[in-house]
Design a protein around this motif. Structure first.
Motif, PDB file in Angstrom:
ATOM      1  N   ASP A  19     -12.303  21.343   7.293  1.00 15.95           N
ATOM      2  CA  ASP A  19     -12.135  20.708   5.918  1.00 15.95           C
ATOM      3  C   ASP A  19     -10.482  20.601   5.752  1.00 15.95           C
ATOM      4  O   ASP A  19      -9.938  21.177   6.643  1.00 15.95           O
ATOM      5  CB  ASP A  19     -13.101  21.414   4.777  1.00 15.95           C
ATOM      6  N   GLY A  20     -10.521  20.327   4.670  1.00 18.26           N
ATOM      7  CA  GLY A  20      -9.054  20.208   4.005  1.00 18.26           C
ATOM      8  C   GLY A  20      -8.340  21.504   4.103  1.00 18.26           C
ATOM      9  O   GLY A  20      -6.948  21.575   3.938  1.00 18.26           O
ATOM     10  N   GLN A  21      -9.047  22.864   4.127  1.00 21.71           N
ATOM     11  CA  GLN A  21      -8.408  23.978   4.037  1.00 21.71           C
ATOM     12  C   GLN A  21      -8.493  24.639   5.271  1.00 21.71           C
ATOM     13  O   GLN A  21      -8.056  26.198   5.336  1.00 21.71           O
ATOM     14  CB  GLN A  21      -9.152  24.751   2.953  1.00 21.71           C
TER      15      GLN A  21
END
Length: 105
Positions: A19-21
């Motif tokens: 994901d974005g993290q």
């Protein structure tokens, strides 16, 4: 809840995701009271695949029951073990859209 009433296979499916993290793991997506693909491939390696060889376990799909299945090299069995070629692991059926195969290259 299950343990007092069940004695058999138990598998846990996990999921890796990005994901974005960064990358993560969902440690429990599904619990299975049946052999998982990993358990099946382990048993096949111990009982069907000839020692010193490596196999590939695949679920094949075809779009309709009139479409031809992909062709594979004929299975070669020596001393009760698959040494080369492809072995179909599911019961052949003209209606089937999926089949499990084991291939030794």
């Amino acid at each position: 809840m299950v343990a007092p009433h069940y004695d058999g296979w138990f598998g846990v499916d996990m999921l890796l995701f990005k994901d974005g993290q960064g990358t993560g793991i969902n440690p429990c997506v599904e619990l299975n009271l049946r052999p998982t693909m990993g358990a099946i491939t382990s048993v096949l390696g111990d009982t069907v695949v000839a020692p010193g060889t490596t196999g590939t376990f695949v679920i094949e799909h075809r779009s309709s029951n009139t479409a031809p299945w992909p062709q594979h090299q004929e299975a070669v069995i020596e001393n009760g073990r698959l040494t080369s070629g492809t072995m179909q692991l599911t019961t052949p059926s003209p209606q089937a859209l999926y089949r499990a195969i084991l291939t030794i290259d």
